[in-house]
Design a protein around this motif. Structure first.
Motif, short mmCIF file in Angstrom:
data_model
loop_
_atom_site.label_atom_id
_atom_site.label_comp_id
_atom_site.label_asym_id
_atom_site.label_seq_id
_atom_site.Cartn_x
_atom_site.Cartn_y
_atom_site.Cartn_z
N GLU A 144 -68.73 34.46 5.16
CA GLU A 144 -68.36 33.18 5.77
C GLU A 144 -66.87 33.07 6.08
O GLU A 144 -66.50 32.76 7.21
N PRO A 145 -65.96 33.33 5.14
CA PRO A 145 -64.54 33.25 5.49
C PRO A 145 -64.11 34.32 6.49
O PRO A 145 -63.22 34.08 7.31
N MET A 146 -64.74 35.50 6.46
CA MET A 146 -64.40 36.51 7.46
C MET A 146 -64.82 36.04 8.85
O MET A 146 -64.08 36.21 9.82
N ALA A 147 -66.01 35.45 8.95
CA ALA A 147 -66.49 34.96 10.24
C ALA A 147 -65.54 33.92 10.82
O ALA A 147 -65.29 33.88 12.02
N ALA A 148 -64.97 33.09 9.95
CA ALA A 148 -64.04 32.05 10.41
C ALA A 148 -62.77 32.64 10.98
O ALA A 148 -62.09 31.99 11.79
N ARG A 149 -62.42 33.87 10.59
CA ARG A 149 -61.18 34.49 11.06
C ARG A 149 -61.38 35.46 12.23
O ARG A 149 -60.40 35.96 12.78
N LEU A 150 -62.63 35.70 12.61
CA LEU A 150 -62.91 36.77 13.56
C LEU A 150 -62.99 36.32 15.02
O LEU A 150 -63.28 37.13 15.90
#
Length: 416
Positions: free
Chosen positions: A45-51
């Motif tokens: 989830e946090p990676m998706a927010a940064r991608l």
């Protein structure tokens, strides 16, 4: 920055070429990029927010948890790439803990892990790394399945066995000791064409006689940590055949004296047998300090013959094989503090023996980087395949960082 991203695209394209579908290649590249981006948490989830445009949480979660790709294909390509880049002098094996609050993830159990320094609720992953003095890279992994998760074990736990299906643990997977998992990975890496003649490990593996014998059966040299209680004879000791009395079965040759522990052998050699050795540069600890310091201590090296029933049974003839015993005995300590056993040649210089035995620092450096910067322990999925997918992708991200460092400074060592 554009150059680095282009390099990452090229690197991951080569590693993910074996993926059968274009969407797997896309989300594989995105996942690795997410691991490399700044951010404290590297779960989906946090990676998706940064991608940005690749920030499809559902697609990333499906790719790492459920998508049917074989991590061994990626690991083999990774091993080929990093073998060429690093020029490894040793394979290092070790294990690390993945701390868990609950008990729903595959293979979670209360067990000892050096990560926490105690028995705690965790998964344990065994890894194999290609290593040289200047660089190292994890290229293979196994998730350790405790006996409590194995329905065939006398220690099977009913609740944990019942969770196997939900965690998608293959039916053929049972409890296997960590040292055997290490041998399995060594065999797998050799099947890929990775041929490195030396294995380094800590006492968790070195104390297992079957592990050392397994390496010898594979014609692999080793420099492994051992505990102080391992028993041995000095190298000059020879078996003696008692005189035959003319009745019954003829006596067999045996060593006249009982073996001593390796600690007793080193203490008997005395502090004056220790020699100073400096084996590498390390970073200076503490605030306000810069540059590097030489790693330095004093070491005793003895030729010994390890004893024990398993070794006697595996030895052809009455004479036990001769090996190196290396012990670290700092000038400030009243007795030796660490021990290694090695099958390296008898003419090996002390400095070379110490440097190779101490090479295990590389795997600790790798674990630290993967956990602190690349989210190794941040995977929140619960499945067997999901864990193996995640650690493989973290290894890809780690390898890219290593290649970037080597590009900037081909001869420079990443200090730890």
């Amino acid at each position: 920055m554009a150059e680095v991203r282009e390099g990452l695209e090229t690197f991951t394209a080569e590693l993910f070429e074996a993926f059968s579908r274009a969407d797997q290649r896309r989300w594989g590249r995105a996942y690795v990029r997410g691991l490399l981006l700044d951010g404290r948490r590297k779960s989906v989830e946090p990676m998706a927010a940064r991608l940005g445009e690749d920030g499809n949480r559902q697609a990333l979660a499906h790719f790492v948890t459920s998508s049917p790709w074989d991590p061994a294909h990626v690991r083999a390509r990774l091993a080929w790439t990093m073998q060429e880049a690093i020029g490894p002098t040793a394979l290092i094996v070790d294990d690390t803990g993945f701390l868990k609050d609950g008990d729903a993830s595959a293979c979670v159990s209360r067990q000892y892990t050096g990560t926490a320094g105690k028995v705690t609720n965790c998964q344990a992953g065994v890894s194999l790394h290609l290593a040289a003095d200047h660089a190292s890279a994890p290229v293979d992994w196994r998730l350790f399945l405790p006996a409590a998760w194995d329905p065939a074990s006398s220690e099977a736990d009913t609740d944990k066995v019942a969770r196997r299906e939900r965690c998608q643990i293959p039916a053929v997977v049972g409890h296997v000791e960590k040292w055997q998992l290490a041998l399995d990975m060594i065999d797998e890496s050799r099947s890929w064409g990775v041929d490195v003649p030396l294995v380094v490990a800590d006492a968790g593996y070195g104390d297992a006689t079957a592990f050392r014998l397994g390496l010898e059966e594979r014609d692999l040299a080793y420099a492994v940590g051992i505990s102080s209680r391992i028993s041995a004879h000095l190298g000059h000791a020879r078996p003696v055949t008692p005189p035959y009395q003319g009745s019954g079965r003829p006596p067999v040759a045996k060593y006249p004296d009982k073996p001593m522990t390796v600690k007793e052998l080193v203490v008997a050699a005395g502090r004056e047998a220790a020699r100073p050795v400096s084996w590498r540069e390390g970073s200076r600890p503490g605030k306000g300090q810069s540059g590097f310091k030489r790693m330095y201590s004093r070491f005793v090296a003895l030729r010994i013959r390890p004893a024990g029933r398993e070794i006697r049974q595996a030895t052809c003839g009455p004479e036990l094989p001769e090996r190196w015993l290396l012990a670290e005995w700092p000038a400030t300590e009243p007795e030796p503090v660490q021990f290694w056993l090695s099958s390296l040649p008898s003419g090996m210089p002390l400095a070379s023996l110490v440097r190779l035995a101490k090479l295990r620092w590389r795997i600790e450096n790798d674990y630290r980087e993967m956990k602190q910067a690349l989210g190794l322990a941040h995977f929140e999925g619960r499945t067997w395949n999901g864990w193996h997918h995640h650690v493989t992708l973290v290894s890809v991200a780690h390898a890219f960082c290593t290649l970037q460092r080597l590009t900037r400074d081909p001869k420079g060592a990443a200090q730890g």
